[in-house]
Design an enzyme around this catalytic site. Structure first.
Site, short mmCIF file in Angstrom:
data_model
loop_
_atom_site.label_atom_id
_atom_site.label_comp_id
_atom_site.label_asym_id
_atom_site.label_seq_id
_atom_site.Cartn_x
_atom_site.Cartn_y
_atom_site.Cartn_z
N ASP A 293 44.39 -67.00 47.68
CA ASP A 293 43.28 -67.70 47.02
C ASP A 293 43.38 -69.21 47.24
OD1 ASP A 293 42.11 -65.40 45.83
OD2 ASP A 293 43.74 -65.37 44.36
N GLY A 294 44.62 -69.70 47.31
CA GLY A 294 44.83 -71.13 47.50
C GLY A 294 44.20 -71.62 48.80
N ASN A 372 37.72 -73.34 41.21
CA ASN A 372 38.36 -72.67 40.08
C ASN A 372 38.13 -73.41 38.76
OD1 ASN A 372 39.47 -70.37 41.12
ND2 ASN A 372 41.56 -71.13 41.22
N ASP A 402 48.01 -78.57 24.22
CA ASP A 402 48.53 -78.96 25.54
C ASP A 402 47.41 -79.41 26.48
OD1 ASP A 402 51.05 -78.52 24.79
OD2 ASP A 402 51.42 -76.77 26.04
N1 LIG Z 1 49.54 -70.58 34.31
C1 LIG Z 1 48.78 -70.28 35.34
O1 LIG Z 1 48.29 -69.17 35.52
C2 LIG Z 1 48.45 -71.36 36.33
C3 LIG Z 1 49.06 -72.60 36.26
C4 LIG Z 1 48.71 -73.56 37.19
C5 LIG Z 1 47.73 -73.29 38.16
N2 LIG Z 1 47.17 -72.06 38.20
C6 LIG Z 1 46.11 -71.74 39.15
O2 LIG Z 1 46.47 -72.00 40.47
C7 LIG Z 1 45.31 -72.45 41.13
C8 LIG Z 1 45.68 -73.11 42.40
O3 LIG Z 1 46.04 -72.08 43.27
P1 LIG Z 1 46.96 -72.34 44.51
O4 LIG Z 1 47.03 -71.09 45.29
O5 LIG Z 1 46.54 -73.60 45.17
O6 LIG Z 1 48.34 -72.63 43.80
P2 LIG Z 1 49.62 -71.70 43.78
O7 LIG Z 1 50.09 -71.48 45.17
O8 LIG Z 1 50.54 -72.29 42.77
O9 LIG Z 1 49.05 -70.31 43.25
C9 LIG Z 1 48.67 -70.07 41.93
C10 LIG Z 1 48.27 -68.62 41.75
O10 LIG Z 1 46.96 -68.58 41.21
C11 LIG Z 1 46.24 -67.59 41.90
N3 LIG Z 1 44.83 -67.91 41.91
C12 LIG Z 1 44.22 -68.96 42.47
N4 LIG Z 1 42.90 -68.87 42.29
C13 LIG Z 1 42.69 -67.71 41.62
C14 LIG Z 1 41.53 -67.07 41.13
N5 LIG Z 1 40.32 -67.59 41.28
N6 LIG Z 1 41.67 -65.91 40.47
C15 LIG Z 1 42.88 -65.38 40.29
N7 LIG Z 1 44.02 -65.94 40.72
C16 LIG Z 1 43.92 -67.11 41.36
C17 LIG Z 1 46.77 -67.60 43.30
O11 LIG Z 1 46.48 -66.36 43.92
C18 LIG Z 1 48.23 -67.81 43.04
O12 LIG Z 1 48.89 -66.60 42.86
C19 LIG Z 1 44.66 -73.35 40.13
O13 LIG Z 1 43.29 -73.54 40.40
C20 LIG Z 1 44.93 -72.62 38.85
O14 LIG Z 1 43.85 -71.77 38.49
C21 LIG Z 1 47.51 -71.10 37.30
N1 LIG Z 2 45.10 -75.13 55.34
C1 LIG Z 2 45.87 -75.59 54.37
N2 LIG Z 2 46.39 -76.85 54.41
C2 LIG Z 2 47.17 -77.31 53.43
N3 LIG Z 2 47.54 -76.59 52.36
C3 LIG Z 2 47.05 -75.35 52.25
C4 LIG Z 2 46.19 -74.78 53.25
N4 LIG Z 2 45.89 -73.53 52.90
C5 LIG Z 2 46.51 -73.31 51.73
N5 LIG Z 2 47.21 -74.41 51.34
C6 LIG Z 2 48.03 -74.54 50.14
O1 LIG Z 2 49.12 -73.66 50.24
C7 LIG Z 2 49.41 -73.10 48.97
C8 LIG Z 2 49.57 -71.60 49.07
O2 LIG Z 2 48.40 -71.03 49.59
P1 LIG Z 2 47.87 -69.60 49.18
O3 LIG Z 2 47.62 -69.50 47.72
O4 LIG Z 2 46.72 -69.31 50.07
O5 LIG Z 2 49.06 -68.67 49.59
P2 LIG Z 2 50.05 -67.85 48.67
O6 LIG Z 2 50.59 -68.75 47.63
O7 LIG Z 2 51.00 -67.18 49.60
O8 LIG Z 2 49.11 -66.78 48.07
P3 LIG Z 2 49.38 -65.99 46.72
O9 LIG Z 2 49.29 -67.02 45.67
O10 LIG Z 2 48.31 -64.99 46.67
O11 LIG Z 2 50.74 -65.41 46.86
C9 LIG Z 2 48.27 -73.51 48.05
O12 LIG Z 2 48.73 -74.51 47.18
C10 LIG Z 2 47.21 -74.07 48.95
O13 LIG Z 2 46.53 -75.18 48.39
#
Ligand SMILES: NC(=O)c1ccc[n+]([C@@H]2O[C@H](COP(=O)([O-])OP(=O)(O)OC[C@H]3O[C@@H](n4cnc5c(N)ncnc54)[C@H](O)[C@@H]3O)[C@@H](O)[C@H]2O)c1
Ligand SMILES: Nc1ncnc2c1ncn2[C@@H]1O[C@H](COP(=O)(O)OP(=O)(O)OP(=O)(O)O)[C@@H](O)[C@H]1O
Length: 529
Positions: A293-294, A372, A402
């Protein structure tokens, strides 16, 4: 006796004992009269002190009381004037924000018209279908459907520098009726003919995208530092070029990775300067993401305006927005490139910070778009956040805890869910208002309608500042007096569906969260008779 009238101390607004006097001033005067008329009391006073001293004491107390009352009244008046001035200032900023947004929206149809004339002149292309209802939806869709000419704005720009005049692929959107796709457009939802209010088509139907001209330009975003993603990207880029004859754009990092694999990848296009990213939309027909999703959030964040349709492949652990399996990428992409495809139209929030320092000159910090959520939290401080929240200038509440999450419905399964918010289908338009660990038993999450503007302000008397982050990134500090203003953006993100929007959403919460998983109760036991 004199202690009955004594005003020991007052607070800064002149409250305290002054209030009791103010609330019941007649008692105070009648008590004074009866006291003066009491012979016995006078005799006692004469014995204990001189008459001069007694009347002086009363006069002093009386004038003290009057001074305190005056101070309290002045405090009230000043407070009211301040509140009025502040409300006027916020109204001014709100109006400015609104007129700025309206200007932006007004420009859209003009640009569209200009584009259309140019397009008609160049290629007599078919006009896109525009839904007829709600202005904002109309603009949003016009924007995501815009036909644009692929011409380098700057001749030396590396993006598409080897492009000749090309036309961005056009598509139309249609809204499904009772689950079946057809060519209907959105209609007015509520009719009130002959005084009867009835609802017709709803806004959140399944949306289908049909290509009118074939997509030619694909942009791939990949999760960094992942070997499996890197391997797949090499394979996919080659396939898109050799089998499908498409132009492929990637990030500079990915181009370097591809070139280190083989010099034959020099056909792949990229950009050097971050500013050129703003030129992406007019050049790209389709975006592919390889990651979780990131990576979808990352891809969406690259587009500060309209976003091309995104095809998200799942290469992470979860994946609420990534329905496609990477193993079947060829079949998936064949189907997507051919169309029609079901899409989920995901709303985004546009946020900007208004600094108290910039009170007199309409500021300035870049608008942020989130797919998000935007989060306002306490950062590293151990103090409670204190956030005053307003919805279209009506006071909502003060968040003490918080922090606060303002989430889209797409983000409802992310941080907002973890903070106790509801899960909401991504096509439901609305803004989730979810507190983070509120220090109050009665604070429940809210869902606000999509047309409102939410303002979150750090009050001047707050013990600490607060921190804002956008989709978990780009943290910024909010000092006392600063505010975050947030409303629905006119540029949604369309993501391709594996099946269709609702099916994909339910599958994601079942697979991703094991939602309501419970062993089925056996029938082997007592039954209702
Ligand atoms: N306590 C928590 O659950 C918490 C804390 C901080 C951030 N987040 C989420 O992480 C997001 C950033 O994601 P990232 O991947 O860049 O960071 P990240 O790599 O730390 O991943 C955070 C997790 O959130 C999940 N996630 C992201 N968007 C989602 C969605 N729309 N629905 C369900 N799960 C989702 C991702 O799959 C990942 O597992 C933020 O927008 C925030 O929503 C969650
Ligand atoms: N093209 C990109 N350039 C820089 N950062 C990126 C890019 N794609 C993803 N990221 C960053 O890398 C991090 C991990 O990406 P992503 O959530 O897609 O993978 P993941 O953590 O392995 O997935 P999941 O959370 O489902 O396990 C996120 O914080 C996202 O913002």
């Amino acid at each position: 006796m004199s202690s009955n009238y004594k005003l020991n101390h007052t607070d800064s607004l002149g409250n305290g004992d002054a209030n009791s006097l103010r609330s019941n001033p007649e008692n105070a005067f009648s008590d004074l009269n009866s006291l003066a008329q009491s012979e016995k009391a006078v005799e006692e006073l004469l014995i204990q002190q001189t008459p001069m001293q007694a009347s002086d004491d009363h006069l002093i107390e009386f004038s003290e009381a009057l001074r305190t009352v005056a101070k309290a009244l002045r405090g009230c008046a000043e407070g009211k004037a301040l509140a009025q001035a502040e409300a006027a200032e916020w109204k001014r900023r709100y109006e400015l924000e609104r007129s700025k947004n309206l200007d932006l929206l007004r420009q859209a149809p003009l640009n569209e018209e200009a584009n259309s004339m140019e397009m008609d002149h160049i290629a007599k292309s078919p006009r896109l279908h525009v839904p007829e209802n709600g202005k904002s939806a109309r603009y949003a869709l016009e924007r995501i459907c815009a036909h644009e000419v692929l011409q380098d704005c700057e001749p030396n720009s590396p993006i598409g520098s080897n492009n000749k005049l090309k036309r961005k692929a056009s598509f139309k959107l249609s809204w499904g009726c009772k689950g079946q796709a057809n060519d209907q457009h959105k209609k007015d939802i509520v009719s009130f003919e002959s005084g009867n209010i009835t609802t017709a088509d709803r806004s959140s139907k399944q949306i289908s995208l049909t290509w009118e001209t074939s997509p030619q330009n694909v942009l791939i975003f990949t999760k960094p530092k992942s070997t499996s993603v890197q391997v797949l990207s090499v394979e996919m880029v080659r396939w898109l070029r050799e089998q499908k004859g498409l132009n492929v754009y990637v990030e500079p990092r990915v181009k370097a990775e591809l070139l280190s694999e083989s010099s034959s990848f020099d056909f792949v296009q990229t950009w050097e300067d971050d500013k050129e990213i703003s030129l992406l939309h007019p050049k790209v027909d389709l975006v592919i993401t390889l990651g979780g999703d990131g990576t979808v959030l990352w891809a969406a964040s690259m587009f500060k305006g309209p976003v091309p349709p995104i095809v998200p492949f799942s290469m992470g652990s979860l994946g609420f927005m990534t329905p496609f399996h990477s193993e079947q990428y060829r079949e998936c992409l064949e189907a997507v490139l051919k169309g029609p495809l079901s899409i989920t139209l995901r709303h985004r929030l546009q946020c900007h910070i208004i600094r108290d320092k910039a009170r007199h000159d309409y500021e300035t910090e870049e608008n942020m778009l989130v797919l998000n959520e935007v989060t306002i939290d306490r950062g590293i401080t151990s103090f409670l956040t204190n956030l005053e929240c307003y919805c279209d200038n009506s006071f909502v509440t003060c968040v003490q805890g918080d922090g606060l999450i303002l989430s889209t419905t797409s983000g409802s399964t992310a941080y907002s869910l973890a903070a106790g918010g509801s899960m909401v289908h991504p096509q439901v338009p609305g803004i989730l208002f979810t507190p983070i660990c509120p220090h109050s038993l009665s604070f429940r999450p809210l869902i606000l309608p999509d047309h409102v503007t939410v303002r979150v302000q750090v009050p001047f008397n707050s013990r600490s500042s607060a921190w804002v982050s956008f989709d978990g990134k780009g943290r910024k500090q909010l000092e006392a007096g600063d505010a975050l203003v947030c409303s629905m953006a006119p540029w949604p993100v369309s993501t391709a569906c594996q099946v269709e929007s609702t099916n994909d959403f339910l599958r994601s919460i079942h697979d991703g969260l094991h939602w309501n998983l419970r062993k089925t109760q056996s029938s082997d036991g007592p039954r209702e008779t």
